[in-house]
Design a protein around this motif. Sequence first.
Motif, PDB file in Angstrom:
ATOM      1  N   GLN A 157       0.845  -1.220   0.072  1.00  0.00           N
ATOM      2  CA  GLN A 157       0.124   0.008   0.089  1.00  0.00           C
ATOM      3  C   GLN A 157       0.745   1.189  -0.083  1.00  0.00           C
ATOM      4  O   GLN A 157       0.657   2.103  -0.804  1.00  0.00           O
ATOM      5  CB  GLN A 157      -1.037  -0.158   1.176  1.00  0.00           C
ATOM      6  N   ILE A 158       2.073   1.208   0.789  1.00  0.00           N
ATOM      7  CA  ILE A 158       2.931   2.440   0.887  1.00  0.00           C
ATOM      8  C   ILE A 158       3.444   2.358  -0.554  1.00  0.00           C
ATOM      9  O   ILE A 158       3.613   3.667  -0.996  1.00  0.00           O
ATOM     10  CB  ILE A 158       3.994   2.315   1.840  1.00  0.00           C
ATOM     11  N   TYR A 159       4.088   1.416  -1.056  1.00  0.00           N
ATOM     12  CA  TYR A 159       4.637   1.545  -2.509  1.00  0.00           C
ATOM     13  C   TYR A 159       3.602   2.342  -3.676  1.00  0.00           C
ATOM     14  O   TYR A 159       3.842   2.997  -4.362  1.00  0.00           O
ATOM     15  CB  TYR A 159       5.077   0.376  -2.924  1.00  0.00           C
ATOM     16  N   ALA A 160       2.280   1.628  -3.260  1.00  0.00           N
ATOM     17  CA  ALA A 160       1.334   2.131  -4.337  1.00  0.00           C
ATOM     18  C   ALA A 160       1.423   3.721  -4.037  1.00  0.00           C
ATOM     19  O   ALA A 160       0.959   4.319  -5.359  1.00  0.00           O
ATOM     20  CB  ALA A 160       0.059   1.379  -4.138  1.00  0.00           C
ATOM     21  N   VAL A 219       6.231  17.043  -3.155  1.00  0.00           N
ATOM     22  CA  VAL A 219       6.660  16.170  -2.055  1.00  0.00           C
ATOM     23  C   VAL A 219       5.351  15.920  -1.328  1.00  0.00           C
ATOM     24  O   VAL A 219       4.221  16.652  -1.530  1.00  0.00           O
ATOM     25  CB  VAL A 219       7.688  16.815  -1.328  1.00  0.00           C
ATOM     26  N   THR A 220       5.413  14.986  -0.491  1.00  0.00           N
ATOM     27  CA  THR A 220       4.382  14.641   0.583  1.00  0.00           C
ATOM     28  C   THR A 220       4.919  14.233   1.821  1.00  0.00           C
ATOM     29  O   THR A 220       6.200  14.359   1.690  1.00  0.00           O
ATOM     30  CB  THR A 220       3.264  13.681  -0.031  1.00  0.00           C
ATOM     31  N   THR A 221       4.605  14.118   2.850  1.00  0.00           N
ATOM     32  CA  THR A 221       4.938  13.493   4.120  1.00  0.00           C
ATOM     33  C   THR A 221       4.652  12.356   4.556  1.00  0.00           C
ATOM     34  O   THR A 221       3.915  11.634   4.045  1.00  0.00           O
ATOM     35  CB  THR A 221       4.250  14.286   5.396  1.00  0.00           C
ATOM     36  N   TYR A 222       5.712  11.887   5.685  1.00  0.00           N
ATOM     37  CA  TYR A 222       5.634  10.574   5.852  1.00  0.00           C
ATOM     38  C   TYR A 222       3.978  10.095   6.401  1.00  0.00           C
ATOM     39  O   TYR A 222       3.453   8.975   5.965  1.00  0.00           O
ATOM     40  CB  TYR A 222       6.506  10.081   7.039  1.00  0.00           C
ATOM     41  N   PHE A 233      -3.497   3.850   6.462  1.00  0.00           N
ATOM     42  CA  PHE A 233      -2.588   3.327   7.798  1.00  0.00           C
ATOM     43  C   PHE A 233      -2.323   4.640   8.653  1.00  0.00           C
ATOM     44  O   PHE A 233      -1.301   5.190   8.734  1.00  0.00           O
ATOM     45  CB  PHE A 233      -1.329   2.462   7.538  1.00  0.00           C
ATOM     46  N   PRO A 234      -3.464   5.426   8.760  1.00  0.00           N
ATOM     47  CA  PRO A 234      -3.160   6.612   9.570  1.00  0.00           C
ATOM     48  C   PRO A 234      -2.385   6.761  10.932  1.00  0.00           C
ATOM     49  O   PRO A 234      -2.434   5.596  11.393  1.00  0.00           O
ATOM     50  CB  PRO A 234      -4.695   7.275   9.965  1.00  0.00           C
ATOM     51  N   HIS A 238       6.412   4.263  10.777  1.00  0.00           N
ATOM     52  CA  HIS A 238       6.445   2.775   9.773  1.00  0.00           C
ATOM     53  C   HIS A 238       6.935   3.179   8.522  1.00  0.00           C
ATOM     54  O   HIS A 238       7.624   2.547   7.849  1.00  0.00           O
ATOM     55  CB  HIS A 238       5.152   2.177  10.033  1.00  0.00           C
ATOM     56  N   VAL A 239       6.406   4.280   7.863  1.00  0.00           N
ATOM     57  CA  VAL A 239       6.556   4.488   6.322  1.00  0.00           C
ATOM     58  C   VAL A 239       7.914   4.869   6.409  1.00  0.00           C
ATOM     59  O   VAL A 239       8.764   4.417   5.538  1.00  0.00           O
ATOM     60  CB  VAL A 239       5.656   5.787   6.107  1.00  0.00           C
ATOM     61  N   GLY A 240       8.689   5.713   7.372  1.00  0.00           N
ATOM     62  CA  GLY A 240       9.923   6.124   7.315  1.00  0.00           C
ATOM     63  C   GLY A 240      10.963   4.844   7.545  1.00  0.00           C
ATOM     64  O   GLY A 240      11.897   4.689   6.818  1.00  0.00           O
TER      65      GLY A 240
END
Length: 103
Positions: free
Chosen positions: A7-10, A20-23, A32-33, A38-40
């Motif tokens: 989901q993050i990769y998508a 740009v966007t934020t983590y 996944f609010p 975890h994204v970082g």
Amino acid sequence: MPNFDDQIYAVLVQIPKGKVTTYGDVAKIAGFPRHARHVGKLLGRLPKESRLPWFRVVNGKGMISLKGARFIDQRELLLEDGVEVKENGAISLRRFKWDGDPA
């Protein structure tokens, strides 16, 4: 339940050049609010040869969070992408933030 990594990769592949966007926003858009850290961590484990635009993700203050050579790499990639980055790694989110709409 959707796979977190996928989901993050998508979301990453949707961030347009010059934005740009934020983590935290990546996590939220992926469903996944409140999982910014975890994204970082996930982006930190990407192989060096990854073609995902990881460098388009910054912290919630609009700053590059990386240190040393990784800071320099991210800053250079963002500059090549058309994003204005100050010497200290600051980016105007008002001007360069992606709002989540597909590219």
